[in-house]
Design an enzyme around this catalytic site. Structure first.
Site, PDB file in Angstrom:
ATOM      1  N   HIS A 254      14.562   5.381 -53.366  1.00  9.16           N
ATOM      2  CA  HIS A 254      15.107   5.200 -51.994  1.00  9.16           C
ATOM      3  C   HIS A 254      15.875   3.532 -52.465  1.00  9.16           C
ATOM      4  O   HIS A 254      16.871   3.036 -51.642  1.00  9.16           O
ATOM      5  CB  HIS A 254      13.876   3.974 -51.063  1.00  9.16           C
ATOM      6  CG  HIS A 254      13.262   3.184 -51.667  1.00  9.16           C
ATOM      7  ND1 HIS A 254      12.349   3.598 -52.647  1.00  9.16           N
ATOM      8  CD2 HIS A 254      13.453   1.717 -52.093  1.00  9.16           C
ATOM      9  CE1 HIS A 254      11.795   2.105 -52.719  1.00  9.16           C
ATOM     10  NE2 HIS A 254      12.670   1.222 -52.538  1.00  9.16           N
TER      11      HIS A 254
ATOM     12  N   SER B  65      11.907  -3.285 -56.403  1.00  7.03           N
ATOM     13  CA  SER B  65      11.527  -1.488 -55.807  1.00  7.03           C
ATOM     14  C   SER B  65      12.148  -0.958 -57.374  1.00  7.03           C
ATOM     15  O   SER B  65      13.446  -1.046 -57.995  1.00  7.03           O
ATOM     16  CB  SER B  65      12.141  -1.232 -54.947  1.00  7.03           C
ATOM     17  OG  SER B  65      11.330  -1.712 -53.935  1.00  7.03           O
TER      18      SER B  65
ATOM     19  N   ASP C 270       9.546   9.057 -54.367  1.00  4.75           N
ATOM     20  CA  ASP C 270       9.930   8.290 -54.545  1.00  4.75           C
ATOM     21  C   ASP C 270      10.601   7.718 -55.491  1.00  4.75           C
ATOM     22  O   ASP C 270      10.817   7.061 -56.280  1.00  4.75           O
ATOM     23  CB  ASP C 270       9.508   7.115 -53.696  1.00  4.75           C
ATOM     24  CG  ASP C 270      10.321   6.041 -53.240  1.00  4.75           C
ATOM     25  OD1 ASP C 270      11.911   5.750 -53.634  1.00  4.75           O
ATOM     26  OD2 ASP C 270       9.901   4.821 -53.045  1.00  4.75           O
TER      27      ASP C 270
END
Length: 340
Positions: free
Chosen positions: A138, A282, A168
């Site tokens: 993402h 992230s 992911d």
């Protein structure tokens, strides 16, 4: 000559039958007679013993946790992998957050991704000296331009090698990079609740930020949207949240956080940690106290991303990471150019 050789192959002793000097029974027996010119021993074939030795060497390599790196590409594309007992941190700083930060920070990069939907800032982990980097899908999904900045301030253009939206995960590669410090990938299967961990990333664009905590839980079912199912209205890269936003909606325990996950989702088993994670973490590293990467940070609860009530107040130590064993199992697929 005083001895002769019979056809039977036995030596005849001319002194046989003569009286011998008494021998103390406690003494060791005299050595057997050997011919003056003993034949050279024949070379032994590579039989079972040689095979066992070879197998033992390989087993030792695997036991030391180096097998994964050996079976991957060589040179700049060698992935360092170890058991969690391998210590990357210098012995003088073993078990300290400062020691982990010093040893691993050079292997963490800040990632800036631009697309038609906006821009995002995330993090990544260098896994080869030639510039292969693991991050979250993402963080880079749909990006038209990707840049990565190392801990020493050097900036590189990066290209996506492969993606796996169901986990992911994404693999990117820096252009014209060499001599980078690759992180050591640990073994997430050996983790226990309560183990101390360190997180390194670029929250809100603040590169090289270090936080610490523990493993709060194992095997948490975390649901995130896939790239194809992501509602563009959710502003995938957190546009409007300010530079560094990569708010990523996720679902856990029947509740959705950071927005609507949409209809197309995927669920994976995650590590839960109370180490402070914020937008921009992230794709960064979750690290054990020996300096081994044991997870890729992927989702965190941010109370400012949705309407809050008094019942929502409390600690924000709710973060999730993709176990590093999941990453290692997916690496060959990512290197092959997967676009799942």
């Amino acid at each position: 000559m005083t001895e002769s050789f019979h056809r039977s192959g036995e030596y005849e002793n001319p002194h046989e039958g003569q009286q011998q000097a008494p021998v103390n029974p406690e003494w060791p027996p005299p050595p057997a007679y050997a011919p003056a010119h003993a034949p050279h021993p024949k070379k032994r074939g590579r039989g079972p013993l040689a095979l066992i030795a070879a197998v033992a060497i390989v087993a030792a390599a695997i036991g030391g946790g180096t097998a994964y790196g050996i079976q991957e590409l060589t040179g700049n594309d060698t992935v360092a992998s170890s058991s969690t007992s391998t210590t990357v941190v210098p012995s003088s700083q073993k078990g300290t957050v400062a020691g982990v930060a010093k040893a691993v920070s050079p292997s963490i990069v800040e990632i800036s991704a631009d697309s038609g939907a906006g821009s995002s800032t995330g993090s990544g982990v260098i896994i080869t000296s030639g510039g292969e980097i693991i991050t979250n899908n993402h963080v880079v999904a749909g990006a038209s331009q990707i840049k990565a900045t190392t801990s020493d301030g050097k900036s590189y253009t990066a290209k996506v090698v492969g993606t796996d939206s169901k986990k992911d995960l994404a693999l990117i590669r820096l252009e014209n990079a060499s001599g980078l410090k690759a992180a050591t990938l640990g073994d997430s299967a050996g983790l226990q609740v309560g183990d101390q961990v360190v997180a390194i990333g670029s929250p809100e664009g603040l590169s090289g930020t270090v936080t610490s905590g523990i493993i709060s839980a194992l095997d948490r079912d975390v649901t995130v949207p896939t790239e194809e199912g992501q509602d563009q209205g959710q502003q995938q890269w957190g546009q409007g949240q300010g530079q560094g936003g990569d708010q990523w909606p996720f679902e856990f325990g029947g509740r959705q956080f950071n927005g609507d996950t949409g209809s197309e989702t995927t669920t994976y088993k995650a590590l839960q940690t109370d180490a402070s994670l914020n937008p921009g973490n992230s794709g960064g590293a979750l690290i054990d106290m020996n300096g081994n990467i044991i997870g890729i940070n992927s989702a965190m609860y941010s109370p400012t991303s949705q309407a809050s009530s008094s019942s929502d107040a409390g600690s924000v130590g709710l973060g999730f990471a993709i176990p590093i064993n999941t990453v290692k199992a997916d690496l060959a697929k990512l290197r092959a150019g997967s676009t799942d």
